[in-house]
Design an enzyme around this catalytic site. Sequence first.
Site, short mmCIF file in Angstrom:
data_model
loop_
_atom_site.label_atom_id
_atom_site.label_comp_id
_atom_site.label_asym_id
_atom_site.label_seq_id
_atom_site.Cartn_x
_atom_site.Cartn_y
_atom_site.Cartn_z
CB SER A 126 -1.12 -0.07 1.27
OG SER A 126 -1.84 0.92 1.01
CG HIS A 127 0.16 3.58 3.16
ND1 HIS A 127 -0.77 2.40 3.47
CD2 HIS A 127 0.47 3.78 4.55
CE1 HIS A 127 -0.98 2.16 4.48
NE2 HIS A 127 0.05 2.95 5.28
CG ASP A 152 -2.37 4.08 -1.48
OD1 ASP A 152 -3.21 3.84 -2.57
OD2 ASP A 152 -2.40 3.21 -0.71
CG ASP A 189 -2.63 -0.20 -2.69
OD1 ASP A 189 -2.44 0.66 -2.22
OD2 ASP A 189 -3.29 -1.35 -2.20
CG ASP A 249 -6.05 0.94 -1.45
OD1 ASP A 249 -5.01 1.67 -1.22
OD2 ASP A 249 -5.89 -0.10 -0.55
NE ARG A 250 -3.98 3.73 3.12
CZ ARG A 250 -3.65 3.98 4.21
NH1 ARG A 250 -3.10 5.15 4.51
NH2 ARG A 250 -3.72 3.00 5.08
CE LYS A 292 -7.53 1.71 1.78
NZ LYS A 292 -7.44 0.80 3.04
#
Length: 542
Positions: free
Chosen positions: A112-113, A276, A278, A280-281, A375
């Site tokens: 992710s982030h 982010d 991947d 999703d944010r 998300k």
Amino acid sequence: MIKTVPTTPYMDQRPGTSGLRKKVPEFQQPNYVQNFIQSIFDSLEGYKGKTLVIGGDGRYFNPEAIQIIVKMAAANGFGKLIIGKDGICSTPAVSNLIRKKKTFGGIILSASHNPGGPKEDFGIKYNIGNGGPAPEKITEAIFARSKGIDRYRIEDFPDIDLGKIAAIERGGMAIEIIDPVKDYAELMEELFDFDAIRKLFKSGFRMVFDSMHAVTGPYGKEILENRLGAPEGTARNFRPLPDFGGHHPDPNLVHAKHLYDLVMSDKSPDFAAASDGDGDRNLILGRGIFITPSDSLAMLSANAHLAPGYKGGLKGIARSMPTSAASDRVAAKLGIGSYETPTGWKFFGNLLDAGMATICGEESAGTGSNHVREKDGLWAVLLWLNILAVRGLSVREVAEDHWKTYGRNYYTRHDYEAVKSDAAHKLMSELTAKLSSLPGQSFGKDKVEKADDFAYHDPVDHSVSEHQGIRIFFEGGSRIVFRLSGTGTEGATIRVYIERYEADPARLDLDTQKALADLIAAAGKIAGIKAHTGRDRPSVIT
Ligand code: G1P
Ligand code: ZN
């Protein structure tokens, strides 16, 4: 040829809030990836001959992991793989592919982030056939299996070429390398009023979308510039890099401070956003304003009917427990359901599948809807654009109008990162022990009304998830929440979430940290943060 390779278990392969996350060198230990992948396959039933989607955020070790998974999927009897070109596919786009192509499931390679690179983070997550993260029942089965694993199966064909869109066959298994953007972009065109947004850009509206050298680069470029006609340069840092250019691909006010500074300057565009690692944010900014994710969830929900995909209205709104209660007020006004789940997107899956919730969100910059089961950063950006285009208002005007209607939930999160694990657990257990003595106690002008250890009773499958965070409620709707992160890879991270509701029209435009100063002090005192951690201040404030 299929090989069965003997192996010995690792005892630390328990998936956290969002899959298994570790430093790259840990994943590079002999058979570490193989053990975990075989544990996933061994925990699933009925996948023989079926299709699996594989996508990653392009970080360091992504191609190596994909090659291992391809060979293991073939050896374990999958019928087909769908893989994004260059091994890239955003998390929401993987979710969409699983749903659209009705595949058995998918594997997402991402942390992710978190930063990427040879010494940085990597992650593996399994998603089920509804497109969402595997529920705890499955992740726990994977963990249990990983502790007893003694062999894995793998084909020994050469590495496949991930760089070319193609349909090939290896070890009796079909492999499609696809354009990771196309299906996702088509879905966005169905949900949003692209004509209205195109007109907005034509009229001179300007935005910046920063992909932070991560997976949304190609998506932002294609959707915003090619399909919506935003000028070249709207998509920034759009080339995914294995180390994200050395930065944290985390769209918050620390790691995307340059965007915040931009909207606070006289060179501000009308709208600025980021996503982010991947995809999703999201981070949402307007000229002179940052929209907190909790507020964004509420504002998007209140205005979603302006987008074609939601014109029939919403069934319900779900938020994670630490997310502010701003969206509850919108749900109440709309007369629809409002749900409070533990942290982590996986808890929204049942509500979305059951048609109880349409839009979901987390304070950690995650917002999404029933269009996928993850998300979705760009989705939030496009819904904002759709709303701005239809309402003809600025971001600040939308926010101010919202606060006037609903009041404002001032909100902040303070993170204490890389705290010694023992100290963090001691803080939490001491806090838990004093929960019953807190009600009635006053901290400044705030009096504790009740305090508990949040347990979630899933209204769909009736499962119970306990110990999901300590909640301290004050009279008047203020709240402090404490929990330990489930995604960290170094020591423990203590998260403190602080919220105060304000309905006074004269107090809707205060500085957030100042508006919350009393409660921030109360949080420090109640939990003894300094005594336990030795820290004077949080590592990150969002
Ligand atoms: C964090 C966020 C949470 C989010 C998760 C995955 O988890 O707080 O909302 O779902 O990352 O992106 P945590 O580290 O708090 O367990
Ligand atoms: Zn992410």
